[in-house]
Design a protein around this motif. Structure first.
Motif, PDB file in Angstrom:
ATOM      1  N   LEU A 246      45.301  51.059  35.231  1.00 29.41           N
ATOM      2  CA  LEU A 246      45.227  50.988  33.773  1.00 29.41           C
ATOM      3  C   LEU A 246      44.811  49.587  33.318  1.00 29.41           C
ATOM      4  O   LEU A 246      44.082  49.439  32.328  1.00 29.41           O
ATOM      5  N   THR A 247      45.250  48.561  34.037  1.00 30.43           N
ATOM      6  CA  THR A 247      44.839  47.197  33.699  1.00 30.43           C
ATOM      7  C   THR A 247      43.325  47.060  33.778  1.00 30.43           C
ATOM      8  O   THR A 247      42.686  46.500  32.871  1.00 30.43           O
ATOM      9  N   ARG A 248      42.723  47.574  34.853  1.00 28.67           N
ATOM     10  CA  ARG A 248      41.265  47.499  34.990  1.00 28.67           C
ATOM     11  C   ARG A 248      40.568  48.309  33.892  1.00 28.67           C
ATOM     12  O   ARG A 248      39.518  47.901  33.374  1.00 28.67           O
ATOM     13  N   ARG A 249      41.148  49.434  33.524  1.00 31.30           N
ATOM     14  CA  ARG A 249      40.516  50.263  32.488  1.00 31.30           C
ATOM     15  C   ARG A 249      40.533  49.545  31.134  1.00 31.30           C
ATOM     16  O   ARG A 249      39.552  49.582  30.394  1.00 31.30           O
ATOM     17  N   ILE A 250      41.636  48.877  30.816  1.00 31.93           N
ATOM     18  CA  ILE A 250      41.725  48.168  29.531  1.00 31.93           C
ATOM     19  C   ILE A 250      40.793  46.965  29.524  1.00 31.93           C
ATOM     20  O   ILE A 250      40.103  46.695  28.529  1.00 31.93           O
ATOM     21  N   VAL A 266      50.182  45.821  27.660  1.00 29.04           N
ATOM     22  CA  VAL A 266      50.499  47.208  27.995  1.00 29.04           C
ATOM     23  C   VAL A 266      51.160  47.316  29.361  1.00 29.04           C
ATOM     24  O   VAL A 266      52.180  48.000  29.519  1.00 29.04           O
ATOM     25  N   THR A 267      50.597  46.667  30.365  1.00 31.92           N
ATOM     26  CA  THR A 267      51.057  46.845  31.746  1.00 31.92           C
ATOM     27  C   THR A 267      51.903  45.695  32.271  1.00 31.92           C
ATOM     28  O   THR A 267      52.500  45.824  33.342  1.00 31.92           O
ATOM     29  N   GLY A 268      51.945  44.578  31.560  1.00 33.11           N
ATOM     30  CA  GLY A 268      52.707  43.427  32.040  1.00 33.11           C
ATOM     31  C   GLY A 268      51.990  42.625  33.093  1.00 33.11           C
ATOM     32  O   GLY A 268      52.555  41.645  33.612  1.00 33.11           O
ATOM     33  N   LYS A 269      50.739  42.950  33.445  1.00 33.87           N
ATOM     34  CA  LYS A 269      49.961  42.218  34.446  1.00 33.87           C
ATOM     35  C   LYS A 269      49.247  41.051  33.762  1.00 33.87           C
ATOM     36  O   LYS A 269      48.290  41.251  33.016  1.00 33.87           O
ATOM     37  N   ARG A 270      49.706  39.824  34.045  1.00 33.11           N
ATOM     38  CA  ARG A 270      49.163  38.652  33.357  1.00 33.11           C
ATOM     39  C   ARG A 270      48.253  37.800  34.225  1.00 33.11           C
ATOM     40  O   ARG A 270      47.820  36.726  33.814  1.00 33.11           O
ATOM     41  N   GLY A 271      47.961  38.244  35.450  1.00 31.98           N
ATOM     42  CA  GLY A 271      47.194  37.420  36.369  1.00 31.98           C
ATOM     43  C   GLY A 271      45.774  37.140  35.918  1.00 31.98           C
ATOM     44  O   GLY A 271      45.181  36.139  36.344  1.00 31.98           O
ATOM     45  N   LEU A 272      45.174  37.994  35.082  1.00 33.89           N
ATOM     46  CA  LEU A 272      43.793  37.810  34.651  1.00 33.89           C
ATOM     47  C   LEU A 272      43.669  36.897  33.435  1.00 33.89           C
ATOM     48  O   LEU A 272      42.552  36.575  33.023  1.00 33.89           O
ATOM     49  N   ILE A 273      44.771  36.480  32.852  1.00 34.81           N
ATOM     50  CA  ILE A 273      44.729  35.546  31.724  1.00 34.81           C
ATOM     51  C   ILE A 273      44.534  34.145  32.274  1.00 34.81           C
ATOM     52  O   ILE A 273      45.318  33.682  33.111  1.00 34.81           O
TER      53      ILE A 273
END
Length: 739
Positions: A246-250, A266-273
């Motif tokens: 879902l992170t990749r889709r957003i 949405v997913t709590g994945k912050r590594g791409l920020i």
């Protein structure tokens, strides 16, 4: 003597002098009793049980040296509970006994938690083949970071092998959670604080079950597992894989940092920020928006509650015959729990979930949703599950903010803008103005309540945070979170891309506002770090101010003022020394820090923030040692003392003869004439060190006391601790790491 009689006795001119103190004491005692009766009538005494429970946890983490028996605090708590039952006729004694029982139960909870999560921790730097299951995977700008459930690590026996390790790798191999991987890894023990009183990553890693951190070297191979993974790991890996998908889709629907921030919401994945966006959000005072916490839980629950109640109200006869509000609350509880699970079940999110569920549960039993009693109950449940959370900024700031808002609810409830008799446009403008002023007021209260804890942990203040929250929270509340709920519902039907695109527009607006605020002068102020004593005094003042409803609340003013005075005048060290001896920072003639050697980047960043220095770790002005060569560095402190950092053993003889303080990664020679020697043996026993140059001599503060063995640094079956000299030194790694 009644309260009025006591007042007359004190004021009466004819009262003998020897009776005046007694009359005053009676007056004060009767006043305190009346205030306590008022507190009891308003059910304001129960929250103090949560305070006592937390005090027991603090006692454990502050004073325990070794691993205590669980039976001792449980027996003590039982005796206190029995005493409370026997003192029903004496409310004061009963309250004291219940408080002591809660304190011992808090101590017992911490004792049990430490024993429950006990797992081996890597003893020294290790380069060896690693095999295990990928539990979770966080994609980053370059590569990824994974948590591996270890199956094999070199030739280490199970008693020495960490259960989990966290590793990163540069090249993003096509890995997925649940894969069984094999690779060569460079691992090291979880780092201890970079300065005394600083963030202890080793402690947090222990409670997460992580026994080593490091990186993968070379190629990563995915193999068939030698045995099926545990069911709990399979479920966790499946959820994490869905989160990554879902992170990749957003991010694909939006692109850039707007997509990265939207995905994190949405997913709590912050590594791409990236780092620039993180700094921008912090400068605007809204970084809490990208961390799944209380704001997200409340908004998600509110959106589900509103949608469910609106849909139920459309069913003919249902709204009249059935309690649809309670049905909506039940559906909101299910929805917010699913959101917490999907967002990673992070510690902060879990605590926020507990608080949200209790408030929704209050609706089911016809109780006020937002009350200090519910907040205290949430704190007790959260602390019983994870006592270590009390030491972190997430727990402290979230509960302080909610307690402050509840305490000021009467001031915030009033309708500031009234629009009676106005037309539709006037009512709309009145509603908008009221919403804006309400957001400003609640943000201000929350910032004041959390300021001591934020400043203590992060040493930064964002003066324009009120403005940042006032401008961005409406976007988050009205657009972002409703879009997040709608997008998750549309995701299984593959109809979610337009929703993520619309959500990205609101996120771009949020980022634009944040960038505008970051451009203000002094958008971020760096303040010198103050000690835990000042924070404790401030907390002792904030507790009465927020928990009491009677005049007893004003008892908190004196501690708050005292805590502010202590925090405003911290004693800053003159010398910071890395825990491995690779580098140091010295206060020189102009009163600012200058570096010696090559201190780790993260450690230097922490030193600068603790010193109230706004310079970046890459500032060339930091490297101002008088002399630096292959053998070492020498610099003169502002008090005239000479500090030498020896890189080579050949420099030690000269440094010991000429310098006042000698720092080295080697073992210093026994006859060293320096005032203070900080060598390998010293650092192995004490960890990171700071020195303040006092007239009577160097005042040394260390991250660890000599011979100290905290419970979370003991192996599961700990042998008697070795003397400090026998602790094997570790080589500096120079690698950066993140909390």
């Amino acid at each position: 003597m009644t309260r009025g009689e006591a007042r007359l006795a004190v004021r009466g001119a004819g009262l003998p002098a020897r009776l005046a103190p007694r009359a005053l004491a009676l007056h004060l005692g009767s006043g305190a009793a009346a205030c306590l009766a008022e507190e009891a009538a308003q059910r304001r005494l129960f929250p103090w049980l949560a305070v006592a429970f937390g005090a027991g946890i603090l006692l454990f983490f502050a004073g325990v040296d070794g691993r205590p028996s669980l039976a001792a605090p449980l027996v003590a708590a039982g005796l206190c509970a029995g005493a409370a039952a026997a003192c029903r006729a004496r409310p004061g004694a009963r309250a004291a006994a219940l408080g002591l029982a809660a304190l011992f139960l808090g101590f017992a909870a911490a004792t049990f938690r430490v024993a429950d999560v006990a797992a081996p921790v890597l003893a020294r730097i290790t380069i060896a083949p690693l095999e295990g299951f990928v539990e979770s995977l966080d994609e980053r700008e370059e590569g990824a970071r994974i948590v591996v459930l270890v199956h094999r690590l070199g030739d280490l026996a199970p008693a020495e092998r960490p259960a989990r390790v966290r590793v990163s790798y540069r090249r993003a191999a096509p890995l997925r959670p649940g894969d069984f991987v094999a690779a060569k890894a460079r691992l090291l023990p979880p780092p201890e604080p970079a300065r005394p009183g600083g963030y202890d990553f080793a402690r947090d890693a222990y409670f997460r079950g992580i026994g080593a951190v490091g990186s993968l070297l070379g190629a990563v191979t995915v193999r068939a597992p030698p045995e099926p993974p545990p069911l709990s790991m399979r479920v966790a890996a499946a959820i994490d894989d869905a989160r990554n998908g879902l992170t990749r889709r957003i991010t694909d629907a939006n692109g850039g940092q707007a997509g990265a921030v939207a995905a994190a919401l949405v997913t709590g994945k912050r590594g791409l920020i990236d780092a620039t966006t993180n700094d921008t959000l912090r400068a605007a005072g809204i970084y809490h928006v990208v961390s799944i916490s209380g704001l997200h839980m409340v908004l998600a629950a509110g959106v589900v509650f509103w949608i469910a109640r609106a849909l139920l109200a459309l069913v003919p006869g249902l709204a009249v015959s059935w309690p649809i509000k309670k049905f909506a609350a039940g559906l909101a509880m299910v929805g917010v729990t699913a959101y917490c699970v999907f967002s990673g079940w992070d510690i902060a999110a879990e605590r926020s979930l507990v608080m949200t569920l209790i408030m929704l549960g209050a609706i089911l039993v016809d109780r006020p949703a937002l009350s200090l009693r519910n907040l205290a109950l949430a704190a007790l449940i959260a602390l019983a599950r994870e006592p270590e959370g009390l030491l972190g900024p997430s727990f402290q700031m979230s509960f302080a903010a909610v307690a402050g808002l509840i305490a000021c609810a009467r001031l915030l409830d009033g309708r500031v803008v009234r629009a009676e008799g106005a037309g539709p446009l006037g009512r709309a403008l009145g509603w908008a103005a009221g919403a804006l002023l309400g957001t400003l007021a609640t943000t201000l209260v929350a910032q004041v309540a959390t300021a001591p804890f934020a400043t203590y942990h992060f040493q930064t203040v964002q003066p324009f945070g009120v403005l940042g929250n006032a401008l961005t929270l409406p976007l988050v509340s009205v657009v972002v979170m409703p879009a997040a709920v709608l997008g998750i519902l549309a995701y299984p039907f593959a109809l979610d891309r337009p929703v993520w695109w619309a959500m990205g527009l609101a996120v771009r607006g949020m980022l634009d506002i944040s960038a505008w605020i970051r451009g203000f002068d002094h958008a971020t102020l760096v303040l010198p770090a103050f000690g835990s004593g000042a924070l404790l005094v401030l907390t002792l003042g904030l507790l009465p101010l927020t928990l009491f409803a009677s005049r007893l609340r004003w008892l908190g003013l004196a501690p708050v003022l005292a805590g502010i005075a202590l925090a405003a005048h911290p004693r800053r060290p003159d010398l910071y020394v890395d825990r491995e001896g690779a580098g140091a920072a010295l206060r020189v003639a102009d009163g600012r820090l200058a570096t010696l050697g090559r201190p780790p980047a993260f450690g230097l960043e922490q030193w600068l923030k603790a010193d109230g220095d706004g310079r970046s770790r890459g500032d060339p002005d930091l490297a101002r040692a008088e002399r630096c060569d292959a053998l070492g560095c020498v610099a003169t402190a502002r008090n005239g003392w000479r500090v030498a950092l020896a890189r080579d053993k050949r420099a030690l003889e000269a440094d010991c003869a000429r310098a006042d303080i000698v720092i080295t990664r080697a073992v210093a020679p026994a006859p060293c004439a320096a005032r203070l020697v900080i060598d390998r043996a010293f650092l192995a026993a004490h960890g990171a060190t700071t020195v303040r140059f006092a007239p009577e001599g160097p005042a040394v503060t260390t991250a660890r006391r000599p011979g100290e063995r905290p419970a979370w640094r003991l192996p599961p079956s700990a042998p008697p601790p070795a003397p400090p000299e026998a602790v094997p030194p570790t080589e500096p790694d120079g690698a950066e790491w993140e909390p």
